[in-house]
Design an enzyme around this catalytic site. Structure first.
Site, short mmCIF file in Angstrom:
data_model
loop_
_atom_site.label_atom_id
_atom_site.label_comp_id
_atom_site.label_asym_id
_atom_site.label_seq_id
_atom_site.Cartn_x
_atom_site.Cartn_y
_atom_site.Cartn_z
N ASP A 107 3.61 -3.88 0.37
CA ASP A 107 3.54 -3.02 1.54
C ASP A 107 2.65 -1.85 1.14
O ASP A 107 2.90 -1.20 0.12
CB ASP A 107 4.93 -2.49 1.91
CG ASP A 107 5.79 -3.50 2.63
OD1 ASP A 107 5.44 -4.69 2.64
OD2 ASP A 107 6.85 -3.10 3.16
N HIS A 124 4.17 -8.67 -5.27
CA HIS A 124 4.26 -10.13 -5.16
C HIS A 124 2.89 -10.76 -5.37
O HIS A 124 1.86 -10.10 -5.25
CB HIS A 124 4.82 -10.51 -3.79
CG HIS A 124 6.19 -9.96 -3.54
ND1 HIS A 124 7.32 -10.73 -3.49
CD2 HIS A 124 6.63 -8.67 -3.33
CE1 HIS A 124 8.38 -9.98 -3.26
NE2 HIS A 124 7.99 -8.72 -3.16
N SER A 160 2.17 4.01 -5.89
CA SER A 160 1.05 3.74 -6.77
C SER A 160 0.00 2.92 -6.05
O SER A 160 -0.10 2.98 -4.82
CB SER A 160 1.54 3.02 -8.02
OG SER A 160 0.55 3.09 -9.02
#
EC number: 4.1.1.65
Length: 260
Positions: A86, A142, A226
Site C-alpha cells: 500500500d 509482498h 518507508s
C-alpha cells in the site's frame, strides 16, 4: 540555504542512539496509549485490520499489523505485475544506460543503490518505480511477481527521510539509506525489489522462507513508513498506460505487465 538547514537537522538527529530510543519506546507497553490517537490522526481503516485496536500491545505491533485475509485482492492475470505495498506511486521512468535514474529532479545511481556496477548492468535501459509508504499505510511487503529468488543482500547503515522533503532535499536517500534488496527471476526476466529504510528506524524484517515467491506472497515488513523501489530489465515490463502521479495504490493492484 533551505537544503543545507534540512540536511544539518537530519544529520544531528539521525544517530544510533535516537534510533535505539525510538525503537525501544515503540516496542514498549507504554506506547500502546498512543495507538488510538495515531489511528485517528492518520485515518487508519480499522475495518480491514486483522485485530481490534485495543488488541495491539505496542505501537510496533500496530505499525506492523496484518490485514484481514480478504482485505486485498491480488490481480490474477498471469502477466500482471502488482504493487508490493500500500503506497503512493511517486515516480516511474527509464533507467539510463549510465545506470542512473531521475527522481524528483535528482539523479540516483543504480550501481550505488545495488552495491556495484555488475549488479546494475543488467537493468540499464529498463524501468524503475518508486513507491512511498507513509506512517498511515499498511507496512507489509509482498512479492510483485511469481518467481525464484536469485540473491538477497543488505547495504547501508543509516537512514534519512524518504518522503517528498527527503527526496527533494536529502542526499542520495534512495541509494545510501539502509536497504535490503531482493533480486528475483521470473518467467520473462529479472526484477529487483529494493526495500529502503526510513529515518530513525533501520528495521526491515524478512518473514519469507525458501527461494521461491508467489505473486502477492508476503516477503517482509517495515517498522515505520518507508519506500520500495522496483527495477525491471530492459524490454521486460510495460505499464498499464499513462499514470497520473502521484498515484495512491493498494497492494495487489496492477502496476503493469511483463512482456513475454
Amino acid at each position: 540555504m533551505r537544503q543545507g538547514i534540512y540536511r544539518l537537522f537530519i544529520e544531528l538527529t539521525n544517530r544510533k542512539w535516537s534510533s535505539l530510543l525510538l525503537g525501544r519506546f515503540a516496542r514498549s507497553a507504554a506506547s500502546k496509549r498512543l495507538i488510538p490517537s495515531f489511528a485517528k490522526v492518520y485515518h487508519i481503516n480499522q475495518a480491514e485490520m486483522e485485530k481490534e485496536l485495543n488488541q495491539y500491545g505496542s505501537l510496533h505491533e500496530f505499525f506492523t499489523r496484518r490485514l484481514k485475509t480478504d482485505a486485498r485482492a491480488i490481480e490474477a492475470e498471469p502477466l500482471a505485475v502488482v504493487s508490493p505495498v500500500d503506497a503512493v506511486l511517486e515516480d516511474i521512468g527509464p533507467i539510463e544506460p549510465t545506470h542512473e535514474i531521475y527522481v524528483k529532479g535528482k539523479v540516483y545511481s543504480i550501481a550505488e543503490m545495488l552495491g556495484g556496477e555488475e549488479a546494475a548492468m543488467r537493468y540499464a535501459g529498463g524501468t524503475y518505480m518508486v513507491l512511498y509508504l507513509s506512517p498511515s499505510h499498511y507496512h507489509r511487503i509482498h512479492s510483485p511477481v511469481s518467481g525464484k529468488i536469485s540473491k538477497q543482500w543488505t547495504l547501508g547503515t543509516r537512514s534519512y527521510p524518504v518522503n517528498r522533503l527527503g527526496l527533494k532535499y536529502g542526499k542520495d536517500t534512495l541509494a545510501k539509506n539502509f536497504r535490503t534488496i531482493t533480486e528475483m527471476e521470473h518467467a520473462h526476466g529479472r526484477i529487483v525489489v529494493v526495500k529502503v529504510g526510513a529515518m530513525f528506524v533501520n528495521s526491515i524484517e524478512a518473514v519469507h522462507k525458501g527461494d521461491t515467491l508467489e505473486k502477492g506472497e508476503e516477503m517482509a515488513y517495515f517498522t515505520f513508513g518507508s519506500t520500495v523501489v522496483l527495477l525491471f530489465e530492459k524490454d521486460t515490463f510495460v505499464t498499464t498506460g499513462k499514470l497520473k502521479l502521484p498515484l495512491p495504490i493498494k497492494m495487489g493492484e496492477k502496476l503493469g505487465f511483463l512482456k513475454p
